[in-house]
Design a protein around this motif. Sequence first.
Motif, PDB file in Angstrom:
ATOM      1  N   TYR A  20     -33.683 -22.923 -50.086  1.00  0.00           N
ATOM      2  CA  TYR A  20     -33.119 -23.574 -48.899  1.00  0.00           C
ATOM      3  C   TYR A  20     -34.208 -23.912 -47.891  1.00  0.00           C
ATOM      4  O   TYR A  20     -34.224 -25.002 -47.327  1.00  0.00           O
ATOM      5  N   GLU A  21     -35.109 -22.974 -47.644  1.00  0.00           N
ATOM      6  CA  GLU A  21     -36.175 -23.227 -46.667  1.00  0.00           C
ATOM      7  C   GLU A  21     -37.057 -24.382 -47.125  1.00  0.00           C
ATOM      8  O   GLU A  21     -37.421 -25.247 -46.329  1.00  0.00           O
ATOM      9  N   LEU A  22     -37.403 -24.416 -48.395  1.00  0.00           N
ATOM     10  CA  LEU A  22     -38.243 -25.503 -48.905  1.00  0.00           C
ATOM     11  C   LEU A  22     -37.521 -26.851 -48.846  1.00  0.00           C
ATOM     12  O   LEU A  22     -38.132 -27.879 -48.554  1.00  0.00           O
ATOM     13  N   ALA A  23     -36.219 -26.850 -49.096  1.00  0.00           N
ATOM     14  CA  ALA A  23     -35.457 -28.095 -49.132  1.00  0.00           C
ATOM     15  C   ALA A  23     -34.986 -28.566 -47.754  1.00  0.00           C
ATOM     16  O   ALA A  23     -34.981 -29.768 -47.474  1.00  0.00           O
ATOM     17  N   TYR A  24     -34.580 -27.607 -46.887  1.00  0.00           N
ATOM     18  CA  TYR A  24     -33.898 -27.983 -45.647  1.00  0.00           C
ATOM     19  C   TYR A  24     -34.636 -27.580 -44.379  1.00  0.00           C
ATOM     20  O   TYR A  24     -34.352 -28.108 -43.307  1.00  0.00           O
ATOM     21  N   GLN A 120     -51.686 -16.115 -39.588  1.00  0.00           N
ATOM     22  CA  GLN A 120     -51.807 -15.341 -40.826  1.00  0.00           C
ATOM     23  C   GLN A 120     -51.801 -16.261 -42.044  1.00  0.00           C
ATOM     24  O   GLN A 120     -52.564 -16.068 -42.983  1.00  0.00           O
ATOM     25  N   PHE A 121     -50.913 -17.248 -42.023  1.00  0.00           N
ATOM     26  CA  PHE A 121     -50.718 -18.114 -43.188  1.00  0.00           C
ATOM     27  C   PHE A 121     -51.786 -19.200 -43.314  1.00  0.00           C
ATOM     28  O   PHE A 121     -52.100 -19.632 -44.420  1.00  0.00           O
ATOM     29  N   THR A 122     -52.319 -19.669 -42.168  1.00  0.00           N
ATOM     30  CA  THR A 122     -53.195 -20.844 -42.222  1.00  0.00           C
ATOM     31  C   THR A 122     -54.517 -20.675 -41.486  1.00  0.00           C
ATOM     32  O   THR A 122     -55.370 -21.557 -41.569  1.00  0.00           O
ATOM     33  N   GLY A 123     -54.662 -19.613 -40.708  1.00  0.00           N
ATOM     34  CA  GLY A 123     -55.889 -19.422 -39.947  1.00  0.00           C
ATOM     35  C   GLY A 123     -55.860 -20.014 -38.556  1.00  0.00           C
ATOM     36  O   GLY A 123     -56.818 -19.859 -37.794  1.00  0.00           O
ATOM     37  N   ARG A 124     -54.771 -20.683 -38.192  1.00  0.00           N
ATOM     38  CA  ARG A 124     -54.662 -21.272 -36.848  1.00  0.00           C
ATOM     39  C   ARG A 124     -53.200 -21.494 -36.500  1.00  0.00           C
ATOM     40  O   ARG A 124     -52.329 -21.334 -37.346  1.00  0.00           O
ATOM     41  N   SER A 125     -52.953 -21.872 -35.250  1.00  0.00           N
ATOM     42  CA  SER A 125     -51.587 -22.216 -34.845  1.00  0.00           C
ATOM     43  C   SER A 125     -51.498 -23.725 -34.628  1.00  0.00           C
ATOM     44  O   SER A 125     -52.520 -24.404 -34.487  1.00  0.00           O
ATOM     45  N   TYR A 126     -50.273 -24.221 -34.587  1.00  0.00           N
ATOM     46  CA  TYR A 126     -50.017 -25.654 -34.534  1.00  0.00           C
ATOM     47  C   TYR A 126     -49.005 -25.982 -33.444  1.00  0.00           C
ATOM     48  O   TYR A 126     -48.127 -25.180 -33.143  1.00  0.00           O
ATOM     49  N   ASP A 127     -49.113 -27.188 -32.909  1.00  0.00           N
ATOM     50  CA  ASP A 127     -48.124 -27.728 -31.982  1.00  0.00           C
ATOM     51  C   ASP A 127     -47.072 -28.444 -32.831  1.00  0.00           C
ATOM     52  O   ASP A 127     -47.294 -29.553 -33.311  1.00  0.00           O
ATOM     53  N   MET A 128     -45.937 -27.801 -33.005  1.00  0.00           N
ATOM     54  CA  MET A 128     -44.921 -28.376 -33.889  1.00  0.00           C
ATOM     55  C   MET A 128     -44.178 -29.548 -33.268  1.00  0.00           C
ATOM     56  O   MET A 128     -43.356 -30.184 -33.917  1.00  0.00           O
ATOM     57  N   TRP A 129     -44.473 -29.868 -32.010  1.00  0.00           N
ATOM     58  CA  TRP A 129     -43.898 -31.052 -31.377  1.00  0.00           C
ATOM     59  C   TRP A 129     -44.795 -32.277 -31.567  1.00  0.00           C
ATOM     60  O   TRP A 129     -44.386 -33.382 -31.255  1.00  0.00           O
ATOM     61  N   ASN A 130     -45.982 -32.087 -32.086  1.00  0.00           N
ATOM     62  CA  ASN A 130     -46.890 -33.185 -32.390  1.00  0.00           C
ATOM     63  C   ASN A 130     -46.739 -33.483 -33.877  1.00  0.00           C
ATOM     64  O   ASN A 130     -46.980 -32.618 -34.723  1.00  0.00           O
ATOM     65  N   ALA A 131     -46.337 -34.692 -34.213  1.00  0.00           N
ATOM     66  CA  ALA A 131     -46.027 -35.049 -35.604  1.00  0.00           C
ATOM     67  C   ALA A 131     -47.209 -34.786 -36.543  1.00  0.00           C
ATOM     68  O   ALA A 131     -47.015 -34.285 -37.651  1.00  0.00           O
ATOM     69  N   GLU A 132     -48.419 -35.129 -36.118  1.00  0.00           N
ATOM     70  CA  GLU A 132     -49.586 -34.908 -36.969  1.00  0.00           C
ATOM     71  C   GLU A 132     -49.848 -33.413 -37.173  1.00  0.00           C
ATOM     72  O   GLU A 132     -50.172 -32.978 -38.278  1.00  0.00           O
ATOM     73  N   GLU A 133     -49.709 -32.642 -36.089  1.00  0.00           N
ATOM     74  CA  GLU A 133     -49.908 -31.192 -36.181  1.00  0.00           C
ATOM     75  C   GLU A 133     -48.850 -30.558 -37.085  1.00  0.00           C
ATOM     76  O   GLU A 133     -49.158 -29.688 -37.890  1.00  0.00           O
ATOM     77  N   TYR A 134     -47.601 -30.997 -36.935  1.00  0.00           N
ATOM     78  CA  TYR A 134     -46.542 -30.430 -37.763  1.00  0.00           C
ATOM     79  C   TYR A 134     -46.792 -30.746 -39.236  1.00  0.00           C
ATOM     80  O   TYR A 134     -46.622 -29.877 -40.095  1.00  0.00           O
ATOM     81  N   LYS A 135     -47.204 -31.960 -39.517  1.00  0.00           N
ATOM     82  CA  LYS A 135     -47.506 -32.332 -40.906  1.00  0.00           C
ATOM     83  C   LYS A 135     -48.642 -31.462 -41.453  1.00  0.00           C
ATOM     84  O   LYS A 135     -48.575 -30.980 -42.590  1.00  0.00           O
ATOM     85  N   ALA A 136     -49.662 -31.240 -40.642  1.00  0.00           N
ATOM     86  CA  ALA A 136     -50.784 -30.400 -41.073  1.00  0.00           C
ATOM     87  C   ALA A 136     -50.314 -28.960 -41.327  1.00  0.00           C
ATOM     88  O   ALA A 136     -50.708 -28.339 -42.311  1.00  0.00           O
ATOM     89  N   PHE A 137     -49.443 -28.459 -40.440  1.00  0.00           N
ATOM     90  CA  PHE A 137     -48.890 -27.117 -40.633  1.00  0.00           C
ATOM     91  C   PHE A 137     -48.072 -27.059 -41.910  1.00  0.00           C
ATOM     92  O   PHE A 137     -48.218 -26.129 -42.711  1.00  0.00           O
ATOM     93  N   ASP A 138     -47.231 -28.030 -42.115  1.00  0.00           N
ATOM     94  CA  ASP A 138     -46.364 -28.049 -43.293  1.00  0.00           C
ATOM     95  C   ASP A 138     -47.192 -28.028 -44.583  1.00  0.00           C
ATOM     96  O   ASP A 138     -46.858 -27.325 -45.530  1.00  0.00           O
ATOM     97  N   GLU A 139     -48.275 -28.763 -44.593  1.00  0.00           N
ATOM     98  CA  GLU A 139     -49.145 -28.785 -45.777  1.00  0.00           C
ATOM     99  C   GLU A 139     -49.916 -27.473 -45.924  1.00  0.00           C
ATOM    100  O   GLU A 139     -50.048 -26.950 -47.026  1.00  0.00           O
ATOM    101  N   ALA A 140     -50.419 -26.944 -44.814  1.00  0.00           N
ATOM    102  CA  ALA A 140     -51.258 -25.742 -44.863  1.00  0.00           C
ATOM    103  C   ALA A 140     -50.473 -24.481 -45.213  1.00  0.00           C
ATOM    104  O   ALA A 140     -51.004 -23.594 -45.878  1.00  0.00           O
ATOM    105  N   ARG A 141     -49.217 -24.410 -44.805  1.00  0.00           N
ATOM    106  CA  ARG A 141     -48.457 -23.174 -45.024  1.00  0.00           C
ATOM    107  C   ARG A 141     -47.971 -23.009 -46.456  1.00  0.00           C
ATOM    108  O   ARG A 141     -47.642 -21.907 -46.880  1.00  0.00           O
ATOM    109  N   GLY A 142     -47.901 -24.089 -47.193  1.00  0.00           N
ATOM    110  CA  GLY A 142     -47.417 -24.004 -48.566  1.00  0.00           C
ATOM    111  C   GLY A 142     -46.023 -23.398 -48.615  1.00  0.00           C
ATOM    112  O   GLY A 142     -45.134 -23.810 -47.882  1.00  0.00           O
ATOM    113  N   ASN A 143     -45.843 -22.385 -49.462  1.00  0.00           N
ATOM    114  CA  ASN A 143     -44.541 -21.719 -49.617  1.00  0.00           C
ATOM    115  C   ASN A 143     -44.425 -20.451 -48.780  1.00  0.00           C
ATOM    116  O   ASN A 143     -43.473 -19.688 -48.948  1.00  0.00           O
ATOM    117  N   GLN A 144     -45.381 -20.214 -47.909  1.00  0.00           N
ATOM    118  CA  GLN A 144     -45.417 -18.927 -47.214  1.00  0.00           C
ATOM    119  C   GLN A 144     -44.247 -18.716 -46.259  1.00  0.00           C
ATOM    120  O   GLN A 144     -43.702 -17.605 -46.184  1.00  0.00           O
TER     121      GLN A 144
END
Length: 160
Positions: A20-24, A120-144
């Motif tokens: 569910y988390e991966l899909a939704y 812990q998951f990626t080595g840094r934190s992200y601004d999830m309101w910034n589309a580019e940052e969120y995309k980078a977070f989504d890619e960096a976190r993988g399935n964690q």
Amino acid sequence: MNTEGKRALAQNAYDKAMQYELAYGCCPQCVLAVVQESVGIVDDNTIKASHGLSGGGGLMAQGACGALTGGLLALSAKFGRDRDKLDKGRCINNFKKNKELVERFRAEFGGITCEELQRQFTGRSYDMWNAEEYKAFDEARGNQCAHATGTVTKWVIEML
């Protein structure tokens, strides 16, 4: 339910919550939806109300991990104080269950806030309101994040 049956139910809940988390996305809703499907106790309004808790609350990363808050809500749906008992004490058993979940989560994932988990998951934190940052977070976190969501769901099923 016997121990083996509960263990199987908890493992199935882990798998489904991860899917569910991966899909939704929206980890607290994923935890609560799977708990609802697995054992009941959670109503649709609670799932809806948990939406804003994702990403540490409002996607701001400052609050508790959404998966953890979903788990806390699920435990409270079972063990929490009823509305008509607000004047009857603290219902300490619920706090004990929730404390156990928080401590277990911190030990497993190295923190409890979304920001701590991002680090812990990626080595840094992200601004999830910034589309580019969120995309980078989504890619960096993988399935964690999905793993954390599944793990909390599994633990909650075991604790109920």
